[in-house]
Design a protein around this motif. Structure first.
Motif, PDB file in Angstrom:
ATOM      1  N   LEU A 225       0.836  -1.215   0.000  1.00 55.41           N
ATOM      2  CA  LEU A 225       0.000   0.000   0.000  1.00 55.41           C
ATOM      3  C   LEU A 225       0.866   1.259   0.000  1.00 55.41           C
ATOM      4  CD1 LEU A 225      -3.052  -0.195   2.438  1.00 55.41           C
ATOM      5  CD2 LEU A 225      -3.028   0.232  -0.042  1.00 55.41           C
ATOM      6  N   ALA A 226       1.894   1.263   0.843  1.00 56.38           N
ATOM      7  CA  ALA A 226       2.789   2.436   0.922  1.00 56.38           C
ATOM      8  C   ALA A 226       3.435   2.685  -0.437  1.00 56.38           C
ATOM      9  CB  ALA A 226       3.846   2.228   2.000  1.00 56.38           C
ATOM     10  N   ARG A 227       3.818   1.609  -1.099  1.00 53.20           N
ATOM     11  CA  ARG A 227       4.448   1.744  -2.414  1.00 53.20           C
ATOM     12  C   ARG A 227       3.446   2.271  -3.454  1.00 53.20           C
ATOM     13  NH1 ARG A 227       6.266  -3.623  -3.655  1.00 53.20           N
ATOM     14  NH2 ARG A 227       6.817  -3.710  -1.440  1.00 53.20           N
ATOM     15  N   GLN A 228       2.224   1.729  -3.384  1.00 50.66           N
ATOM     16  CA  GLN A 228       1.198   2.191  -4.346  1.00 50.66           C
ATOM     17  C   GLN A 228       0.849   3.659  -4.111  1.00 50.66           C
ATOM     18  OE1 GLN A 228      -1.535  -1.013  -3.377  1.00 50.66           O
ATOM     19  NE2 GLN A 228      -1.449  -1.738  -5.499  1.00 50.66           N
ATOM     20  N   LEU A 229       0.803   4.061  -2.849  1.00 49.39           N
ATOM     21  CA  LEU A 229       0.532   5.469  -2.550  1.00 49.39           C
ATOM     22  C   LEU A 229       1.669   6.345  -3.071  1.00 49.39           C
ATOM     23  CD1 LEU A 229      -0.940   5.292   1.068  1.00 49.39           C
ATOM     24  CD2 LEU A 229      -2.111   6.150  -0.974  1.00 49.39           C
ATOM     25  N   ARG A 230       2.889   5.848  -2.923  1.00 50.10           N
ATOM     26  CA  ARG A 230       4.042   6.631  -3.376  1.00 50.10           C
ATOM     27  C   ARG A 230       3.989   6.857  -4.887  1.00 50.10           C
ATOM     28  NH1 ARG A 230       8.933   7.875  -4.608  1.00 50.10           N
ATOM     29  NH2 ARG A 230      10.217   8.991  -3.102  1.00 50.10           N
ATOM     30  N   GLU A 231       3.531   5.813  -5.603  1.00 50.20           N
ATOM     31  CA  GLU A 231       3.372   5.972  -7.063  1.00 50.20           C
ATOM     32  C   GLU A 231       2.383   7.077  -7.385  1.00 50.20           C
ATOM     33  OE1 GLU A 231       2.353   2.032  -8.344  1.00 50.20           O
ATOM     34  OE2 GLU A 231       4.374   1.299  -7.862  1.00 50.20           O
TER      35      GLU A 231
ATOM     36  N   ALA B  77       3.438   7.843   2.987  1.00 48.89           N
ATOM     37  CA  ALA B  77       3.026   7.446   4.336  1.00 48.89           C
ATOM     38  C   ALA B  77       4.167   6.605   4.876  1.00 48.89           C
ATOM     39  CB  ALA B  77       1.726   6.650   4.299  1.00 48.89           C
ATOM     40  N   ARG B  78       4.192   6.406   6.188  1.00 49.06           N
ATOM     41  CA  ARG B  78       5.340   5.681   6.765  1.00 49.06           C
ATOM     42  C   ARG B  78       4.974   4.238   7.089  1.00 49.06           C
ATOM     43  NH1 ARG B  78      10.219   7.253  10.194  1.00 49.06           N
ATOM     44  NH2 ARG B  78      11.583   5.596   9.472  1.00 49.06           N
ATOM     45  N   HIS B  79       5.830   3.336   6.622  1.00 52.11           N
ATOM     46  CA  HIS B  79       5.687   1.928   6.956  1.00 52.11           C
ATOM     47  C   HIS B  79       6.927   1.497   7.726  1.00 52.11           C
ATOM     48  CE1 HIS B  79       6.295  -2.438   6.020  1.00 52.11           C
ATOM     49  NE2 HIS B  79       5.096  -2.445   6.545  1.00 52.11           N
ATOM     50  N   PHE B  80       6.733   0.754   8.822  1.00 49.12           N
ATOM     51  CA  PHE B  80       7.868   0.283   9.623  1.00 49.12           C
ATOM     52  C   PHE B  80       7.996  -1.225   9.451  1.00 49.12           C
ATOM     53  CE2 PHE B  80       6.340   4.113  11.688  1.00 49.12           C
ATOM     54  CZ  PHE B  80       7.507   4.807  11.986  1.00 49.12           C
ATOM     55  N   GLU B  81       9.136  -1.664   8.942  1.00 52.57           N
ATOM     56  CA  GLU B  81       9.367  -3.101   8.778  1.00 52.57           C
ATOM     57  C   GLU B  81       9.858  -3.646  10.117  1.00 52.57           C
ATOM     58  OE1 GLU B  81       8.416  -4.897   6.089  1.00 52.57           O
ATOM     59  OE2 GLU B  81       8.950  -6.543   7.447  1.00 52.57           O
TER      60      GLU B  81
ATOM     61  N   LEU C 176       0.264   1.213   8.611  1.00 58.36           N
ATOM     62  CA  LEU C 176       0.803   2.434   8.014  1.00 58.36           C
ATOM     63  C   LEU C 176       0.601   3.554   9.026  1.00 58.36           C
ATOM     64  CD1 LEU C 176      -0.555   2.615   4.350  1.00 58.36           C
ATOM     65  CD2 LEU C 176       1.791   2.109   5.110  1.00 58.36           C
ATOM     66  N   ARG C 177       1.591   4.427   9.127  1.00 57.46           N
ATOM     67  CA  ARG C 177       1.421   5.619   9.950  1.00 57.46           C
ATOM     68  C   ARG C 177       1.225   6.797   9.007  1.00 57.46           C
ATOM     69  NH1 ARG C 177       6.309   8.296  12.872  1.00 57.46           N
ATOM     70  NH2 ARG C 177       6.380   9.164  10.772  1.00 57.46           N
ATOM     71  N   ILE C 178       0.063   7.424   9.136  1.00 51.64           N
ATOM     72  CA  ILE C 178      -0.312   8.487   8.201  1.00 51.64           C
ATOM     73  C   ILE C 178      -0.418   9.806   8.948  1.00 51.64           C
ATOM     74  CG2 ILE C 178      -2.060   9.274   6.572  1.00 51.64           C
ATOM     75  CD1 ILE C 178      -2.909   6.290   6.291  1.00 51.64           C
ATOM     76  N   THR C 179       0.416  10.764   8.581  1.00 50.71           N
ATOM     77  CA  THR C 179       0.367  12.093   9.203  1.00 50.71           C
ATOM     78  C   THR C 179      -0.891  12.823   8.748  1.00 50.71           C
ATOM     79  OG1 THR C 179       2.773  12.170   9.110  1.00 50.71           O
ATOM     80  CG2 THR C 179       1.637  14.266   9.475  1.00 50.71           C
ATOM     81  N   ILE C 180      -1.504  13.577   9.680  1.00 48.38           N
ATOM     82  CA  ILE C 180      -2.668  14.382   9.297  1.00 48.38           C
ATOM     83  C   ILE C 180      -2.183  15.586   8.484  1.00 48.38           C
ATOM     84  CG2 ILE C 180      -4.677  15.653  10.142  1.00 48.38           C
ATOM     85  CD1 ILE C 180      -4.567  12.589  10.830  1.00 48.38           C
ATOM     86  N   GLY C 181      -2.655  15.675   7.251  1.00 52.12           N
ATOM     87  CA  GLY C 181      -2.298  16.808   6.389  1.00 52.12           C
ATOM     88  C   GLY C 181      -3.388  17.869   6.419  1.00 52.12           C
ATOM     89  N   THR C 182      -3.323  18.781   5.461  1.00 53.31           N
ATOM     90  CA  THR C 182      -4.413  19.746   5.294  1.00 53.31           C
ATOM     91  C   THR C 182      -5.651  18.977   4.833  1.00 53.31           C
ATOM     92  OG1 THR C 182      -3.854  20.049   2.986  1.00 53.31           O
ATOM     93  CG2 THR C 182      -2.821  21.577   4.555  1.00 53.31           C
ATOM     94  N   GLU C 183      -6.801  19.651   4.841  1.00 52.41           N
ATOM     95  CA  GLU C 183      -8.020  19.013   4.336  1.00 52.41           C
ATOM     96  C   GLU C 183      -7.808  18.505   2.913  1.00 52.41           C
ATOM     97  OE1 GLU C 183     -11.634  18.598   5.613  1.00 52.41           O
ATOM     98  OE2 GLU C 183      -9.990  18.122   6.974  1.00 52.41           O
TER      99      GLU C 183
END
Ligand SMILES: *Cc1c(COP(=O)(O)O)cnc(C)c1O
Length: 372
Positions: free
Chosen positions: A315-321, A326-330, A338-345
């Motif tokens: 998922l992290a890779r697909q989002l990056r494309e 988003a942050r993934h910790f192996e 996935l750790r997803i930071t809250i962005g603007t609306e």
């Protein structure tokens, strides 16, 4: 590798910071930066330091950061905090590095959660500190009871809210841990406290073994400035000052001291931006849970989520494309998250739109990704 390295260098496992890409137009939800700019008053104060030909920079900065400490003491005046109870440093990572050296290296081991800020084990290896990890419960909650009643805790540290889970514990629980370990320093890393937890600074004057660490990087939107601080008993602060003055006398430059002080004085800006982040968090949590994500309840400026049907790394890779980070910790226990930071609306909407394309391209209409 080099034979010129000190042997300790071979044993280090350095912290790996989230990616800071050079690519433009990326939705950057991977390192928990604030999506809103810092206080305009902070920016104006920093400009003032550079006034004229920048002649102020000819002179060293205040080694003790007195004016910044005074501003922090005023902000927490309701808890009776005095300037002598405050220590300032070059980002809370530096404050933590000094805290590990000055306070957390004890004869008995340091305790912290199994899932937590991954810088802690790095500091332990750097300084040769023995540590024990305490498993979070099956819902990734920290149980205060696990830190109560064990005789051999040399020191304790955990973030509240915890990272990367976002879960917070109550001040009563923190007080119980601090009270149960009167011979051990207890450090609460409050990097995210302003997004929904209560600060243990309220307890500092009751317990000489409690130290609270905060940062300007998250709720004050100043990650690039590098400013952090600690609040605790005068004797704990004295220990930190001794270590600091054996390492770097001027950790904060003049620009950072001025910007941080003005930022902590701008209560209105702080309140407005943190409310916006918390509101976006609730909406994003709602949208993600409608997509089938499991969400750890968050009191931070990020969400820790997993989807039962999708691999988090993929998922992290697909989002990056799709230009969303988003942050993934192996890491054990959390590689499904996935750790997803809250962005603007707008950024949160872009994330939802991308996830809809990735996960459920046919169900676009059920998500509130256009509402304001
Ligand atoms: C972001 C973060 C810090 C470091 O903050 P800086 O002040 O930018 O060094 C410390 N602890 C935790 C848990 C964090 O997430």
């Amino acid at each position: 590798m080099s034979r010129f390295w000190n042997p300790v260098v071979h044993t280090l496992l350095p912290y790996v910071p989230g990616e800071q890409p050079k690519i433009a137009q990326l939705v950057k939800l991977n390192t928990n930066e604030n999506p809103y700019p810092p206080s305009p008053r902070a920016v104006a104060a920093m400009r003032e330091v550079l006034a004229g030909e920048g002649e102020l920079l000819r002179l060293y900065s205040d080694p003790e950061g007195q004016a910044l400490k005074a501003a922090i003491a005023r902000r927490y005046g309701a808890y009776g905090i005095r300037e002598e109870q405050i220590f300032v440093g070059n980002g809370s990572d530096e404050v933590l590095a000094l805290v590990f050296l000055a306070l957390l290296k004890q004869a008995r081991p340091l305790y912290f959660p199994d899932v937590t800020y991954s810088f802690y084990p790095s500091y332990c290896r750097l300084y040769g500190i023995d540590f024990v990890t305490v498993p979070l419960d099956e819902h990734f909650a920290l149980r205060a009871d696990d830190y109560v009643g064990s005789a051999d805790m040399g020191a304790i540290i955990f973030p509240n809210p915890n990272a990367p889970t976002g879960r917070a514990i109550s001040l009563d629980d923190i007080a119980a841990v601090v009270r149960a370990n009167p011979n051990a320093p207890v450090v609460i890393d409050e990097a995210y406290v302003d997004f929904g937890a209560d600060t243990a600074i309220a307890l500092v004057n009751e317990y000489p073994n409690l130290l609270v660490v905060q940062t300007f990087s998250k709720s004050r939107s100043l990650a690039g400035l590098r400013a952090g601080f600690a609040v605790g008993d005068v004797a704990l602060i004295e220990g930190l000052v001794r270590v600091k003055n054996s390492f770097n006398s001027y950790p904060l430059d003049r620009v950072a001291l001025a910007g941080a002080a003005a930022a902590i004085e701008d209560e209105a800006w702080f309140e407005e931006t943190r409310q916006k982040v918390m509101k976006s968090r609730e909406k994003l949590a709602d949208n993600l849970s409608r997509m089938g994500f499991e969400i750890i309840p968050s009191a931070a400026n990020f969400l820790f989520v997993r989807h039962p049907g999708y691999d988090a790394a993929i998922l992290a890779r697909q989002l990056r494309e799709k230009r969303i980070l988003a942050r993934h910790f192996e890491q054990p226990r959390i590689r499904d998250f996935l750790r997803i930071t809250i962005g603007t609306e707008v950024e949160c909407e872009a994330l939802i739109a991308a996830l809809i394309q990735i996960l459920q391209p046919h169900e676009e209409k059920i998500y509130d990704n256009h509402g304001r």
